[in-house]
Design a protein around this motif. Structure first.
Motif, short mmCIF file in Angstrom:
data_model
loop_
_atom_site.label_atom_id
_atom_site.label_comp_id
_atom_site.label_asym_id
_atom_site.label_seq_id
_atom_site.Cartn_x
_atom_site.Cartn_y
_atom_site.Cartn_z
N LYS A 17 -5.36 4.20 -2.92
CA LYS A 17 -6.14 3.08 -2.91
C LYS A 17 -5.76 2.25 -1.52
N VAL A 18 -4.60 2.17 -1.63
CA VAL A 18 -4.12 1.45 -0.21
C VAL A 18 -4.37 2.23 1.20
N GLY A 19 -4.24 3.64 1.00
CA GLY A 19 -4.79 4.43 1.86
C GLY A 19 -6.23 4.33 2.43
N LEU A 27 -2.74 -3.13 2.14
CA LEU A 27 -2.12 -3.51 0.94
C LEU A 27 -2.93 -4.86 -0.01
N ARG A 28 -3.01 -5.72 0.81
CA ARG A 28 -3.90 -6.80 0.30
C ARG A 28 -5.47 -6.36 -0.15
N MET A 29 -5.92 -5.47 0.41
CA MET A 29 -7.53 -5.36 0.11
C MET A 29 -7.35 -4.52 -1.16
N ALA A 30 -6.22 -3.72 -1.24
CA ALA A 30 -5.97 -2.80 -2.60
C ALA A 30 -5.50 -3.64 -3.62
N LEU A 31 -5.14 -4.86 -3.36
CA LEU A 31 -4.82 -5.86 -4.42
C LEU A 31 -5.91 -6.52 -4.94
N VAL A 32 -6.92 -6.63 -4.11
CA VAL A 32 -7.93 -7.38 -4.56
C VAL A 32 -9.40 -6.75 -4.85
N VAL A 33 -9.63 -5.84 -4.10
CA VAL A 33 -10.95 -5.09 -4.46
C VAL A 33 -10.86 -4.65 -5.79
#
Length: 716
Positions: free
Chosen positions: A575-577, A555-561
């Motif tokens: 995207k989170v997947g 989740l964190r990566m999906a929120l940042v990238v």
RNA sequence: GGGCGAUUAGCUCAGUUGGCUAGAGCGCCACUCUUACAAAGUGGAUGUCGGAGGUUCGAGUCCUCCAUCGCCCACCA
């Protein structure tokens, strides 16, 4: 060496995240006072701090909260690993009006109303409600991996915070920046409170515009229902059409409920372009009209009550709501032959309560106001001098522009839920007096002893505007001395005016220092299709559900990238997947490397001149630079790409022949290389994906700190 | 009435100071269950970077104009 049995595949976030968070918490490392010294024994000296925007204690976390937790946690972990005494101070906001609105909805569901309760009862109920929510919310913030120092947590209604807010109120008064005044305020007939200008939203509407005969004049209005007692007619002094009439001249005018005596006022507020250039005024229900009335010392009278109903002055229409009354009044004007024409295509913007979207009904009320221009000027100066830097240049421009023409700030709210305004009101002359210690016994103006406590509470932003220095214990606590001004203010761009600029103004005012050095504003989190999330549309994505399904790291990566500062972000579960897959990839990379290392008894030292290793070091420098310059969207994507497509796809694949070859020495050297490279990658990924990196770190056969969280950031 | 942002692969978006033979994820096609990984691997298709001019050795990136969408600000009786 042997691989741990729990190093299973695939990676299972659920099995690890909660456990890891508890370990971090009990390590005490969230508190900067407990952080370990540098490897050579020198203590940490440089401080770094960030105050968490206190979430409203009135519901569960939404995707926007997940975004700010992620961003701030990344910066905090980064600075901590870079050897700073890193403090991220969490809190919760009582969120006065917002919370009361939420609670009123709850009451309505239960067929109750706040107007049937005493203020004390209501306050008590909302207090319990927020305490429950606050606790729940803290659990959610922890779930997202927030490495904030819970031992320093603050609530906006804590006694020490309230005391500081009161001191500021008093100081503003002493400095003549605070006044109690009768002014036209934005009144919401549903919520029964005044609102600041920021809490009013506008809607473009096309409505009829009525031209009405008013003695020798024709006036135009969109609101005939306010006109009952209008007895002043205003034109511009230079309007030639009315040159033959004199300022102060009176006319007997047949009007809605009989003939009245009208007086002509020539004032520059009259706009010759508008309608016929002549208007009547209703000072009680219009700010402009009230200003005109003040200039000419005119009478004013209330026409509409606080609930939006017409008062007895409306004669036969008294007691009717505006909405019902308008067509009936128009009908009567027609009967009286006063209605000249109706322009059906009048476009204007109508002020609405930003919460309930009901029309704002301006009312004259005695309220506390803060004079903004001295505060705003200092804030502008600080921004222009770059004492406060904006990561996004455009928000800096927006901020400077907003600070240019600031109206005075109404900080009185007629609601129970909030910090009570420490003042007494004289029941005889209306004088308002600040009373911090409840020792004002008689009116300072007229001497009357009939004083009542001011029933109002502060605008919630008045207290949260003091949050950075208040939470750190201004003026004499050690935290204030060490951590103020804070380094970073990270929050949503939607509260730039409400909060960020108020903090700069009040911070400078109280402490003579800016409250933070850098402002990073993030955008709105929308749904996968880019539509704003809302409960009514049913498209709300719960960060906790997403986290349960894919893992918090993903989740964190999906929120940042790919999420550039200040721009809205679409949160797509797909995207989170993708980042769950990445977590699994990393997991397998680590398994592979640890497996190689596990087969070797005596690992040789690292050859630091190795080109591949040096390339990684250069890469680390590049990423470090990105993070320092707030380009998390680039840093995260680069790290992702390096781990997957450089390290896993190329370096590991090319290592396999060496590792499995006959030259045992070469294999051992290669294993060491991969192992050191893995550690560096875990470190630089850790701020972004803290759980999986920490989990792997703890499986390493050889590591340079007990927790990855406090390992030192790699550098050449 | 003023200001700002966006427009890049079928979809959602990156592309920092001009060097890109334009990238990522998802989706699509083909082949692989090769002991780190099938939640994967290998290979592949897909874009006159909204339009028109201009600056430059070189423009997705800078300038001008236009179009479409979105947002913010503003006391227009």
């Amino acid at each position: 060496m042997k691989m741990s049995e729990k190093f299973n595949k695939p990676y299972d976030p659920k099995q690890n995240e909660e456990k890891i968070y508890k370990q971090w918490e009990s390590s005490g490392y969230f508190n900067p006072d407990n952080l370990p010294a540098f490897p050579d024994g020198t203590p940490r000296e440089q401080s770094w701090s960030c105050i968490m925007p206190p979430p409203n204690a009135n519901g569960s976390l939404h995707a926007g909260h997940a975004l700010f937790v992620t961003l701030q946690d990344i910066f905090t972990r980064f600075e901590r690993m870079r050897g700073k005494r890193a403090l991220w101070l969490p809190g919760a906001d009582h969120a006065g009006f917002e919370t009361q609105v939420v609670y009123e909805k709850k009451l309505a569901k239960e067929k109750r109303s706040r107007f049937q309760m005493s203020r004390e009862e209501l306050y008590k109920e909302i207090w319990d409600f927020t305490q429950y929510n606050k606790q729940f919310m803290e659990g959610q913030i922890k779930h997202l991996g927030a490495s904030c120092d819970w031992s320093r947590e603050k609530f906006t209604l804590d006694d020490d915070i309230v005391q500081i807010v009161y001191d500021t109120f008093k100081k503003l008064s002493d400095d003549k920046l605070l006044y109690r005044g009768l002014r036209s305020i934005n009144w919401c007939p549903k919520h029964q409170t005044g609102l600041s200008n920021l809490e009013v939203s506008y809607e473009e509407r096309t409505e009829p515009f009525y031209y009405i005969q008013y003695g020798p004049f024709t006036i135009a209005t969109a609101r005939p229902e306010t006109k009952f007692s209008d007895k002043y007619i205003v034109v511009h002094p230079d309007d030639d059409r009315y040159a033959k009439y004199k300022h102060g001249q009176t006319f007997d005018v047949p009007w809605i409920n009989g003939t009245i005596t009208a007086t002509l006022i020539k004032d520059k507020a009259g706009n010759p372009e508008m309608g016929t250039g002549a208007m009547t005024i209703t000072p009680w229900h219009s700010e402009i009209d009230f200003d005109i009335a003040k200039r000419h010392n005119l009478d004013y009278e209330q026409i509409i009550d606080e609930r939006g109903k017409l008062l007895p002055v409306a004669g036969e229409f008294a007691g009717m709501s505006i909405k019902d009354a308008r067509p009936k009044i128009v009908e009567k004007l027609k009967e009286l032959g006063l209605l000249i024409k109706i322009d059906e295509k009048y476009e204007h913007s109508v002020p609405l309560c930003y919460k309930c979207k009901r029309e704002i009904e301006p009312q004259l009320k005695e309220q506390w106001f803060i004079k903004m221009s001295p505060l705003a000027n200092r804030a502008r100066e600080a921004i222009e001098k770059k004492d406060v830097k904006f990561v996004t240049e455009r928000h800096k421009r927006i901020a400077l522009h907003w600070l240019e023409n600031l109206e005075d700030w109404n900080i009185s709210r007629q609601i129970a839920w909030g910090i009570p305004i420490p003042a007494k009101i004289c029941q005889d002359c209306g004088e308002g007096m600040i009373d911090l210690n409840n020792d004002v016994k008689k009116c300072q103006k007229c001497g009357s002893k009939k004083l009542e406590k001011d029933p109002d509470t502060f605008d919630t932003w008045f207290s949260s505007g003091q949050w950075p220095f208040a939470t750190l214990g201004y003026p004499d606590k050690n935290d204030y001395k060490e951590f103020y001004p804070t380094n970073l203010m990270e929050t949503g761009h939607d509260i730039l005016f409400f909060w960020v600029l108020r903090m700069i103004m009040l911070g400078l005012y109280r402490t003579n220092k800016v409250p933070f050095k850098t402002v990073y504003l993030h955008g709105l989190v929308r749904d996968a299709k880019g539509i704003k999330m809302s409960k009514s549309k049913g498209n709300v994505i719960s960060p906790l559900e997403i986290s349960d399904k894919f893992g918090t790291d993903a989740l964190r990566m999906a929120l940042v990238v790919g999420n550039t500062p200040g721009t809205d972000l679409n949160l797509d579960p797909n995207k989170v997947g993708a980042y769950r897959k990445f977590a699994n990839k990393l997991w397998n990379v680590a398994r592979f490397v640890i497996m190689q290392v596990a087969e070797i008894d005596n690992l040789p030292n690292l050859d630091e001149e190795n080109q591949i290793y040096r390339n990684l070091q250069n890469f680390v420098d590049e990423v470090t630079d990105d993070i320092q310059n707030y380009r998390l969207h680039l840093a995260s994507e680069k790290i992702y790409h390096y781990i997957w497509h450089t390290f896993a796809d190329k370096i590991l694949e090319e290592s396999k022949p060496i590792l499995q070859g006959d030259d045992k020495k070469a294999a051992a050297i290669q294993a060491r290389l991969l192992f050191e490279m893995l550690k560096i990658q875990l470190k630089i990924l850790h701020p972004f994906m803290p759980f999986i990196t920490e989990t792997i770190w703890q499986e390493l056969p050889e590591k340079d700190s007990d927790f990855l969280m406090v390992a030192f950031w790699p550098k050449k």
